[in-house]
Design an enzyme around this catalytic site. Structure first.
Site, PDB file in Angstrom:
ATOM      1  N   ARG A 182       0.850  -1.206   0.000  1.00  0.00           N
ATOM      2  CA  ARG A 182       0.000   0.000   0.000  1.00  0.00           C
ATOM      3  C   ARG A 182       0.878   1.247   0.000  1.00  0.00           C
ATOM      4  O   ARG A 182       0.600   2.240  -0.661  1.00  0.00           O
ATOM      5  CB  ARG A 182      -0.959   0.008   1.210  1.00  0.00           C
ATOM      6  CG  ARG A 182      -1.683   1.342   1.367  1.00  0.00           C
ATOM      7  CD  ARG A 182      -2.927   1.279   2.259  1.00  0.00           C
ATOM      8  NE  ARG A 182      -2.771   0.493   3.458  1.00  0.00           N
ATOM      9  CZ  ARG A 182      -2.061   0.843   4.532  1.00  0.00           C
ATOM     10  NH1 ARG A 182      -1.425   2.004   4.576  1.00  0.00           N
ATOM     11  NH2 ARG A 182      -1.965   0.035   5.580  1.00  0.00           N
TER      12      ARG A 182
ATOM     13  N   TYR B  87     -17.605  15.889 -14.924  1.00  0.00           N
ATOM     14  CA  TYR B  87     -17.987  14.470 -14.985  1.00  0.00           C
ATOM     15  C   TYR B  87     -18.939  14.143 -13.814  1.00  0.00           C
ATOM     16  O   TYR B  87     -18.714  14.583 -12.683  1.00  0.00           O
ATOM     17  CB  TYR B  87     -16.710  13.610 -14.915  1.00  0.00           C
ATOM     18  CG  TYR B  87     -16.993  12.164 -14.679  1.00  0.00           C
ATOM     19  CD1 TYR B  87     -17.688  11.427 -15.632  1.00  0.00           C
ATOM     20  CD2 TYR B  87     -16.601  11.524 -13.510  1.00  0.00           C
ATOM     21  CE1 TYR B  87     -17.985  10.085 -15.422  1.00  0.00           C
ATOM     22  CE2 TYR B  87     -16.885  10.185 -13.288  1.00  0.00           C
ATOM     23  CZ  TYR B  87     -17.584   9.480 -14.254  1.00  0.00           C
ATOM     24  OH  TYR B  87     -17.881   8.157 -14.034  1.00  0.00           O
TER      25      TYR B  87
ATOM     26  N   ASP C 144      -8.559  17.937 -14.583  1.00  0.00           N
ATOM     27  CA  ASP C 144      -8.822  16.567 -15.033  1.00  0.00           C
ATOM     28  C   ASP C 144      -8.431  16.515 -16.504  1.00  0.00           C
ATOM     29  O   ASP C 144      -9.069  17.125 -17.359  1.00  0.00           O
ATOM     30  CB  ASP C 144     -10.320  16.241 -14.828  1.00  0.00           C
ATOM     31  CG  ASP C 144     -10.677  14.818 -15.238  1.00  0.00           C
ATOM     32  OD1 ASP C 144     -10.026  14.277 -16.153  1.00  0.00           O
ATOM     33  OD2 ASP C 144     -11.625  14.263 -14.669  1.00  0.00           O
TER      34      ASP C 144
ATOM     35  N   LYS D 249      -9.202   5.360 -19.416  1.00  0.00           N
ATOM     36  CA  LYS D 249      -9.554   5.841 -20.748  1.00  0.00           C
ATOM     37  C   LYS D 249      -8.336   5.774 -21.692  1.00  0.00           C
ATOM     38  O   LYS D 249      -7.755   4.726 -21.822  1.00  0.00           O
ATOM     39  CB  LYS D 249     -10.141   7.251 -20.620  1.00  0.00           C
ATOM     40  CG  LYS D 249     -11.220   7.363 -19.517  1.00  0.00           C
ATOM     41  CD  LYS D 249     -12.451   6.574 -19.852  1.00  0.00           C
ATOM     42  CE  LYS D 249     -13.422   6.308 -18.725  1.00  0.00           C
ATOM     43  NZ  LYS D 249     -13.536   7.130 -17.581  1.00  0.00           N
TER      44      LYS D 249
HETATM   45  C1  LIG Z   1     -13.423  13.071 -17.322  1.00  0.00           C
HETATM   46  C2  LIG Z   1     -13.516  11.935 -16.357  1.00  0.00           C
HETATM   47  N1  LIG Z   1     -12.942  12.058 -15.149  1.00  0.00           N
HETATM   48  C3  LIG Z   1     -12.986  11.072 -14.237  1.00  0.00           C
HETATM   49  C4  LIG Z   1     -13.650   9.889 -14.496  1.00  0.00           C
HETATM   50  C5  LIG Z   1     -13.706   8.814 -13.443  1.00  0.00           C
HETATM   51  O1  LIG Z   1     -12.800   7.794 -13.750  1.00  0.00           O
HETATM   52  P1  LIG Z   1     -12.981   6.258 -13.331  1.00  0.00           P
HETATM   53  O2  LIG Z   1     -14.197   5.759 -14.038  1.00  0.00           O
HETATM   54  O3  LIG Z   1     -11.709   5.628 -13.783  1.00  0.00           O
HETATM   55  O4  LIG Z   1     -13.165   6.236 -11.857  1.00  0.00           O
HETATM   56  C6  LIG Z   1     -14.253   9.712 -15.735  1.00  0.00           C
HETATM   57  C7  LIG Z   1     -14.965   8.461 -16.030  1.00  0.00           C
HETATM   58  O5  LIG Z   1     -15.685   8.352 -17.011  1.00  0.00           O
HETATM   59  C8  LIG Z   1     -14.192  10.764 -16.685  1.00  0.00           C
HETATM   60  O6  LIG Z   1     -14.768  10.655 -17.896  1.00  0.00           O
END
Ligand SMILES: Cc1ncc(COP(=O)(O)O)c(C=O)c1O
Length: 393
Positions: free
Chosen positions: A51, A103, A175, A200
């Site tokens: 961890r 998101y 992000d 992604k």
């Molecule tokens: C722009 C964006 N940020 C964060 C996330 C969250 O990521 P995760 O699904 O890997 O937890 C997503 C998920 O679709 C996203 O599209």
């Protein structure tokens, strides 16, 4: 030529972990151990418990830190784990300014979780710097942006936000999931924390859920490390390896998908069944000049609004190539329906206020041929056009 002068494309492959120094293996070893033998009482090992630190995770953390131009990277069990852990840099009474079409999962953390711990928030249109400036409060500690935003592809001026943040003693979180460091490196524009759903484009093959965070300040890095270790939402070694493998082809995947996305978005724009296409690569997109300044492309994702909002289901069922799924940034094209997928966590009235209506679809373009995708979309759109004409006559 020395390594720090190499292009991004080359750095993806040639870094400190290009081979394992003990065996020469040209792949980072997957270290599954949860714990590490300690040589003696007074011996302080580099790794003691996975961890707190794991060699495979460390390879990924170092790779993403280098690619984003940061000093320290952190790998988490999901994008949301990375985002939530970064938010816990805040304390009770602090305030976050956050982009209004964030998101859905981030919206949920801010509105339903952080709010229970006395962390306040205000949603703003991040493309409007006056609105951002006028909503900064004495207790604002973080300005949180996504650019281009999801799913309306609004472009935020990262340098403009950073200036406001610095003048008001706030951190800027970005992000960077949609762009990845292949196209946009927010730390170089002054941001403090870059966050990713590595699920992604970074991993890229729809086979792992992962999150990453990168900082360029050592002290902030120490604070984030403390939280990563304390909360423990770390990425397992097998998944770290999958992200590392995906990273090697990031440049070539994104270039190819982006090229197809631009052409396909152009086709849909001219189609009579389509009301609007949201893509920052179009010259008349309100954020196109900022996008050109701060990123090396418009990316491989666009959204489009059908004239007849009720025809979404029919369109989806007539398409043969894209998978209809939650997610983006993979080798296969992914079509998603934000109202019921990425933004399902947002109440309907909030969604509609933000323009995320029932006729909106988002397409993440994969590696299929442009001609095949075009044919597939045109045949599916022609079916809904015929139906619309028949029902209205
Ligand atoms: C722009 C964006 N940020 C964060 C996330 C969250 O990521 P995760 O699904 O890997 O937890 C997503 C998920 O679709 C996203 O599209």
């Amino acid at each position: 030529m020395v390594a720090d002068q190499w292009t991004f494309q080359t750095k993806l492959l040639h870094n400190k972990h290009k081979f394992d120094v003990t065996t020469g293996a040209v792949s980072v070893p997957i270290q599954h151990a949860s714990t590490f033998h300690q040589q003696g009482f007074d011996f302080s090992p580099k790794y003691d418990y996975s961890r707190s630190g794991n060699p495979t995770r460390e390879a990924l953390e170092e790779a993403i830190a280098e690619l984003e131009g940061g000093v320290r990277g952190f790998a988490f069990a999901s994008g949301m784990a990375a985002i939530s852990t970064a938010f816990l840099l805040l304390s009770k009474g602090d305030h976050v300014l956050i982009t209004e079409d964030v998101y859905g999962g981030t919206f949920r953390v801010v509105t339903e979780v952080l709010s229970r711990f006395g962390i306040e928030h205000t949603f703003v249109d991040m493309t409007n710097l006056h609105e951002v400036a006028s909503n900064i409060r004495p207790n604002t500690k973080v300005i949180y942006i996504e650019t281009p935003s999801n799913p309306l592809m609004k472009v935020t001026d990262i340098s403009g936000i950073v200036k406001l943040a610095k003048a008001n003693n706030c951190l800027t979180f970005v992000d960077n999931t949609f762009m990845t460091p292949a196209l946009q490196r927010p730390l170089e524009l002054g941001a403090d924390v870059v966050l990713h759903s590595a699920t992604k484009f970074l991993a890229g093959h729809s086979d792992v859920v992962a999150g990453l965070a990168v900082v360029k300040d050592e002290e902030l890095g120490n604070r984030l490390y403390k939280l990563q270790n304390a909360l423990g939402a770390v990425l397992g070694p097998q998944d770290c390896w999958l992200v590392l493998r995906g990273l090697k082809t990031l440049h070539v995947r994104l270039q190819q998908s982006q090229e197809t996305a631009a052409k396909l978005a152009g086709c849909l724009l001219n189609h009579p069944a389509v009301e609007k296409v949201y893509y920052p690569g179009f010259d008349d997109h309100p954020g196109s000049s900022i996008q050109r300044y701060q990123a090396e492309g418009a990316g491989a994702v666009f959204s489009f609004q059908l004239k007849d909002g009720k025809a979404v289901e029919k369109l989806v069922s007539n398409l043969n190539i894209p998978v209809f799924a939650v997610s983006l940034g993979a080798v296969e094209s992914i079509l998603s329906y934000p109202a019921k997928m990425s933004h399902a966590a947002m109440p309907k009235e909030e969604r509609e206020k933000r323009g995320i209506t029932d006729g909106l679809l988002r397409l993440s373009v994969g590696l299929e041929s442009f001609e095949d995708l075009k044919k597939d979309f045109l045949q599916a759109l022609s079916k809904i056009e015929i139906e619309t004409k028949t029902t209205s006559s």
